[in-house]
Design an enzyme around this catalytic site. Structure first.
Site, PDB file in Angstrom:
ATOM      1  N   TYR A   1       0.825  -1.215   0.000  1.00 22.43           N
ATOM      2  CA  TYR A   1       0.000   0.000   0.000  1.00 22.43           C
ATOM      3  C   TYR A   1       0.857   1.261   0.000  1.00 22.43           C
ATOM      4  O   TYR A   1       0.525   2.248  -0.650  1.00 22.43           O
ATOM      5  CB  TYR A   1      -0.997  -0.033   1.165  1.00 22.43           C
TER       6      TYR A   1
ATOM      7  N   GLN B   1     -14.909   2.762  -8.132  1.00 28.13           N
ATOM      8  CA  GLN B   1     -14.292   1.638  -7.432  1.00 28.13           C
ATOM      9  C   GLN B   1     -12.861   2.005  -7.036  1.00 28.13           C
ATOM     10  O   GLN B   1     -12.216   1.283  -6.300  1.00 28.13           O
ATOM     11  CB  GLN B   1     -14.253   0.404  -8.341  1.00 28.13           C
TER      12      GLN B   1
ATOM     13  N   HIS C   1     -15.018   1.564  -2.702  1.00 29.67           N
ATOM     14  CA  HIS C   1     -13.943   0.722  -2.151  1.00 29.67           C
ATOM     15  C   HIS C   1     -12.969   1.491  -1.268  1.00 29.67           C
ATOM     16  O   HIS C   1     -11.846   1.029  -1.017  1.00 29.67           O
ATOM     17  CB  HIS C   1     -13.193   0.012  -3.299  1.00 29.67           C
TER      18      HIS C   1
ATOM     19  N   CYS D   1     -10.703   0.132  19.118  1.00 25.97           N
ATOM     20  CA  CYS D   1      -9.732   0.793  20.014  1.00 25.97           C
ATOM     21  C   CYS D   1     -10.089   0.486  21.461  1.00 25.97           C
ATOM     22  O   CYS D   1     -11.219   0.776  21.909  1.00 25.97           O
ATOM     23  CB  CYS D   1      -9.775   2.306  19.774  1.00 25.97           C
TER      24      CYS D   1
ATOM     25  N   CYS E   1      -2.482   0.709  22.919  1.00 25.70           N
ATOM     26  CA  CYS E   1      -3.088  -0.637  22.979  1.00 25.70           C
ATOM     27  C   CYS E   1      -2.581  -1.584  21.889  1.00 25.70           C
ATOM     28  O   CYS E   1      -3.153  -2.633  21.675  1.00 25.70           O
ATOM     29  CB  CYS E   1      -4.600  -0.503  22.911  1.00 25.70           C
TER      30      CYS E   1
ATOM     31  N   ALA F   1      -9.982   5.899 -21.643  1.00 30.54           N
ATOM     32  CA  ALA F   1     -10.719   6.954 -20.936  1.00 30.54           C
ATOM     33  C   ALA F   1     -10.294   8.343 -21.411  1.00 30.54           C
ATOM     34  O   ALA F   1     -11.141   9.181 -21.741  1.00 30.54           O
ATOM     35  CB  ALA F   1     -10.491   6.818 -19.439  1.00 30.54           C
TER      36      ALA F   1
HETATM   37  C1  BV8 Z   1     -18.055  -8.412  -0.333  1.00 37.31           C
HETATM   38  C2  BV8 Z   1      -9.868  -1.845  -2.543  1.00 37.31           C
HETATM   39  C3  BV8 Z   1     -19.344  -9.479   1.260  1.00 37.31           C
HETATM   40  C4  BV8 Z   1      -8.610  -2.496  -2.092  1.00 37.31           C
HETATM   41  C5  BV8 Z   1     -11.081  -3.449  -3.927  1.00 37.31           C
HETATM   42  C6  BV8 Z   1     -20.408 -12.354  -6.405  1.00 37.31           C
HETATM   43  C7  BV8 Z   1     -19.831 -13.132  -7.331  1.00 37.31           C
HETATM   44  C8  BV8 Z   1     -18.461 -13.469  -7.196  1.00 37.31           C
HETATM   45  C9  BV8 Z   1     -17.671 -12.987  -6.154  1.00 37.31           C
HETATM   46  C10 BV8 Z   1     -18.264 -12.200  -5.224  1.00 37.31           C
HETATM   47  C11 BV8 Z   1     -19.614 -11.894  -5.348  1.00 37.31           C
HETATM   48  N1  BV8 Z   1     -19.919 -11.096  -4.312  1.00 37.31           N
HETATM   49  C12 BV8 Z   1     -18.806 -10.912  -3.535  1.00 37.31           C
HETATM   50  C13 BV8 Z   1     -17.776 -11.576  -4.079  1.00 37.31           C
HETATM   51  C14 BV8 Z   1     -16.436 -11.605  -3.560  1.00 37.31           C
HETATM   52  C15 BV8 Z   1     -15.573 -10.409  -3.980  1.00 37.31           C
HETATM   53  C16 BV8 Z   1     -15.371 -10.400  -5.470  1.00 37.31           C
HETATM   54  O1  BV8 Z   1     -16.007  -9.687  -6.215  1.00 37.31           O
HETATM   55  N2  BV8 Z   1     -14.414 -11.236  -5.887  1.00 37.31           N
HETATM   56  C17 BV8 Z   1     -14.065 -11.275  -7.324  1.00 37.31           C
HETATM   57  C18 BV8 Z   1     -12.575 -11.066  -7.479  1.00 37.31           C
HETATM   58  C19 BV8 Z   1     -14.491 -12.580  -7.907  1.00 37.31           C
HETATM   59  N3  BV8 Z   1     -16.167  -9.149  -3.542  1.00 37.31           N
HETATM   60  C20 BV8 Z   1     -15.852  -8.739  -2.285  1.00 37.31           C
HETATM   61  O2  BV8 Z   1     -15.144  -9.343  -1.513  1.00 37.31           O
HETATM   62  C21 BV8 Z   1     -16.484  -7.418  -1.852  1.00 37.31           C
HETATM   63  N4  BV8 Z   1     -17.020  -7.577  -0.540  1.00 37.31           N
HETATM   64  O3  BV8 Z   1     -18.640  -8.980  -1.210  1.00 37.31           O
HETATM   65  O4  BV8 Z   1     -18.327  -8.537   0.977  1.00 37.31           O
HETATM   66  C22 BV8 Z   1     -19.882  -9.067   2.493  1.00 37.31           C
HETATM   67  C23 BV8 Z   1     -21.168  -8.612   2.470  1.00 37.31           C
HETATM   68  C24 BV8 Z   1     -21.732  -8.270   3.666  1.00 37.31           C
HETATM   69  C25 BV8 Z   1     -20.968  -8.378   4.826  1.00 37.31           C
HETATM   70  C26 BV8 Z   1     -19.656  -8.813   4.811  1.00 37.31           C
HETATM   71  C27 BV8 Z   1     -19.074  -9.129   3.615  1.00 37.31           C
HETATM   72  C28 BV8 Z   1     -15.418  -6.310  -1.731  1.00 37.31           C
HETATM   73  C29 BV8 Z   1     -14.885  -5.965  -3.070  1.00 37.31           C
HETATM   74  C30 BV8 Z   1     -13.917  -4.763  -2.957  1.00 37.31           C
HETATM   75  C31 BV8 Z   1     -12.475  -5.199  -2.863  1.00 37.31           C
HETATM   76  N5  BV8 Z   1     -11.589  -4.029  -2.851  1.00 37.31           N
HETATM   77  N6  BV8 Z   1     -10.274  -2.349  -3.841  1.00 37.31           N
HETATM   78  C32 BV8 Z   1      -7.410  -2.116  -2.932  1.00 37.31           C
HETATM   79  O5  BV8 Z   1      -7.574  -1.393  -3.929  1.00 37.31           O
HETATM   80  O6  BV8 Z   1      -6.315  -2.534  -2.548  1.00 37.31           O
HETATM   81  S1  BV8 Z   1     -11.502  -4.051  -5.484  1.00 37.31           S
HETATM   82  C33 BV8 Z   1     -10.200  -3.554  -6.519  1.00 37.31           C
HETATM   83  O7  BV8 Z   1     -10.286  -4.409  -7.607  1.00 37.31           O
HETATM   84  C34 BV8 Z   1     -10.322  -2.165  -7.123  1.00 37.31           C
HETATM   85  O8  BV8 Z   1     -10.858  -1.230  -6.234  1.00 37.31           O
HETATM   86  C35 BV8 Z   1     -11.267  -2.395  -8.295  1.00 37.31           C
HETATM   87  O9  BV8 Z   1     -12.523  -2.140  -7.948  1.00 37.31           O
HETATM   88  C36 BV8 Z   1     -11.160  -3.859  -8.541  1.00 37.31           C
HETATM   89  C37 BV8 Z   1     -10.521  -4.078  -9.856  1.00 37.31           C
HETATM   90  O10 BV8 Z   1     -11.446  -3.929 -10.791  1.00 37.31           O
HETATM   91  P1  BV8 Z   1     -11.266  -2.821 -11.947  1.00 37.31           P
HETATM   92  O11 BV8 Z   1     -11.340  -1.480 -11.351  1.00 37.31           O
HETATM   93  O12 BV8 Z   1     -12.215  -3.210 -12.970  1.00 37.31           O
HETATM   94  O13 BV8 Z   1      -9.743  -2.994 -12.438  1.00 37.31           O
HETATM   95  P2  BV8 Z   1      -9.089  -4.189 -13.263  1.00 37.31           P
HETATM   96  O14 BV8 Z   1      -7.641  -4.033 -13.065  1.00 37.31           O
HETATM   97  O15 BV8 Z   1      -9.747  -5.485 -12.948  1.00 37.31           O
HETATM   98  O16 BV8 Z   1      -9.476  -3.858 -14.791  1.00 37.31           O
HETATM   99  C38 BV8 Z   1      -9.056  -2.667 -15.372  1.00 37.31           C
HETATM  100  C39 BV8 Z   1      -9.927  -2.471 -16.619  1.00 37.31           C
HETATM  101  O17 BV8 Z   1      -9.575  -1.228 -17.216  1.00 37.31           O
HETATM  102  C40 BV8 Z   1      -9.710  -3.554 -17.680  1.00 37.31           C
HETATM  103  O18 BV8 Z   1     -10.959  -3.972 -18.181  1.00 37.31           O
HETATM  104  C41 BV8 Z   1      -8.893  -2.836 -18.764  1.00 37.31           C
HETATM  105  O19 BV8 Z   1      -9.182  -3.312 -20.050  1.00 37.31           O
HETATM  106  C42 BV8 Z   1      -9.375  -1.406 -18.599  1.00 37.31           C
HETATM  107  N7  BV8 Z   1      -8.410  -0.373 -19.027  1.00 37.31           N
HETATM  108  C43 BV8 Z   1      -7.062  -0.443 -18.982  1.00 37.31           C
HETATM  109  N8  BV8 Z   1      -6.530   0.759 -19.419  1.00 37.31           N
HETATM  110  C44 BV8 Z   1      -7.584   1.575 -19.689  1.00 37.31           C
HETATM  111  C45 BV8 Z   1      -8.788   0.853 -19.438  1.00 37.31           C
HETATM  112  N9  BV8 Z   1     -10.006   1.403 -19.618  1.00 37.31           N
HETATM  113  C46 BV8 Z   1     -10.058   2.701 -20.072  1.00 37.31           C
HETATM  114  N10 BV8 Z   1      -8.945   3.453 -20.317  1.00 37.31           N
HETATM  115  C47 BV8 Z   1      -7.700   2.928 -20.151  1.00 37.31           C
HETATM  116  N11 BV8 Z   1      -6.634   3.658 -20.403  1.00 37.31           N
END
Ligand code: BV8
Length: 256
Positions: free
Chosen positions: A73, A108, A126, A138, A164, A245
């Site tokens: 991070y 996100q 997020h 705490c 703590c 974008a």
């Molecule tokens: C939860 C913060 C439950 C941290 C992030 C349903 C189905 C399957 C799985 C699940 C489901 N429901 C829940 C899940 C589990 C999980 C999940 O989705 N898993 C996935 C991987 C299968 N979800 C969770 O755990 C969520 N929590 O469900 O909790 C719960 C409910 C009640 C009570 C208790 C618990 C939490 C999800 C959030 C996780 N945290 N970020 C950090 O950043 O370190 S997510 C993180 O990854 C980012 O924030 C972002 O959102 C995500 C990545 O996605 P993208 O933003 O799309 O980025 P990516 O790299 O994947 O893609 C980039 C895209 O850009 C590509 O398409 C590319 O082609 C394009 N691109 C590239 N260059 C450009 C471009 N586009 C335009 N212009 C360009 N130049």
């Protein structure tokens, strides 16, 4: 990117200008790629390539090796501090300034580039990578006293509470953690109420954010996707604009 799709999407968005919440925008990591911030998938390069994102971005991953996750991070934070909003961020902010209330922005992304581009209100699903929170409750607070301030924690990888021993964690939503209830509820309402849902730079792989496009389409919105590559939610798109974008948004949102 076919020009007809661009001009049809432009017309649909232009029709939203006078309508409060007419345009709902969902952004992902691709939105910030041209600002030099690696997308989530690409953030795992070099030393970090060996790790699964959900492993690093989870409570279990942090507890298993706090110093490693904190360093990941810390590196990403430096990247965010060095970055500047790109032409895509600026085009969205300019549209909002020209048509106050017409746009609802949902992200996100854990960076602050939308805010630095001029958006006052951004629904952050997020969290915020520049924010710091306590990992656990705490003890002082639980004893009825004022909560300790994470900013005052003893520095280290990660910082730790002298009183703590609580660890400091980044203010982001980790996998397996629930999203901020109010922001998610408002994002779902905005998706249901909008005439056009503009989805920029997301793979559509992470839930529940990935479900917002379908939610909007089910409530009658037209869905526009901007992404140079296929995503997991392309089937929701009325117009698929294969570009970046910073290239596409200025043309899509410029004043007619
Ligand atoms: C939860 C913060 C439950 C941290 C992030 C349903 C189905 C399957 C799985 C699940 C489901 N429901 C829940 C899940 C589990 C999980 C999940 O989705 N898993 C996935 C991987 C299968 N979800 C969770 O755990 C969520 N929590 O469900 O909790 C719960 C409910 C009640 C009570 C208790 C618990 C939490 C999800 C959030 C996780 N945290 N970020 C950090 O950043 O370190 S997510 C993180 O990854 C980012 O924030 C972002 O959102 C995500 C990545 O996605 P993208 O933003 O799309 O980025 P990516 O790299 O994947 O893609 C980039 C895209 O850009 C590509 O398409 C590319 O082609 C394009 N691109 C590239 N260059 C450009 C471009 N586009 C335009 N212009 C360009 N130049």
């Amino acid at each position: 990117m076919s020009l007809p799709d661009l001009s049809l999407a432009r017309a649909a968005i232009a029709a939203c200008r006078q309508r409060p919440g007419g345009l709902c925008v969902l952004t992902g990591a691709g939105m910030s790629a041209e600002s030099g911030i690696a997308t989530f998938r690409d953030a795992l390069t070099g030393y970090w390539a060996r790790f699964d994102p959900a492993e690093l971005a989870s409570v279990a991953g942090f507890r298993a090796d706090p110093a490693r996750v904190w360093r990941w991070y810390a590196e990403r934070r430096e990247g965010v501090r060095r970055a500047q909003p790109n032409a895509g961020h600026r085009a969205l902010a300019a549209f909002e300034a020209r048509h106050p209330g017409a746009l609802v922005l949902v992200t996100q992304n854990v960076d602050d580039l939308h805010q630095r581009a001029g958006h006052a209100a951004v629904l952050r699903l997020h969290g915020d990578i520049l924010d710091e929170q306590w990992l656990g409750p705490c003890a002082k607070r639980q004893a009825g006293g004022p909560a300790c301030d994470p900013a005052q924690a003893q520095r280290g990888d990660p910082p730790r509470c002298e009183a703590c021993g609580n660890l400091v964690r980044p203010g982001v939503v980790w996998f397996g953690e629930s999203l901020p209830i109010a922001a998610l509820a408002r994002a779902e309402q905005a998706a249901a109420d909008c005439a056009v849902m503009l989805v920029v730079g997301t793979s559509g792989a992470v839930w529940p954010a990935a479900g917002l496009a379908e939610h909007a389409a089910r409530h009658g919105a037209q869905v526009v996707i901007v992404n140079p590559a296929p995503s997991e939610i392309d089937d929701q798109a009325h117009w698929l604009l294969r570009g970046t974008a910073a290239e596409v948004l200025p043309r899509l949102l410029e004043a007619p």
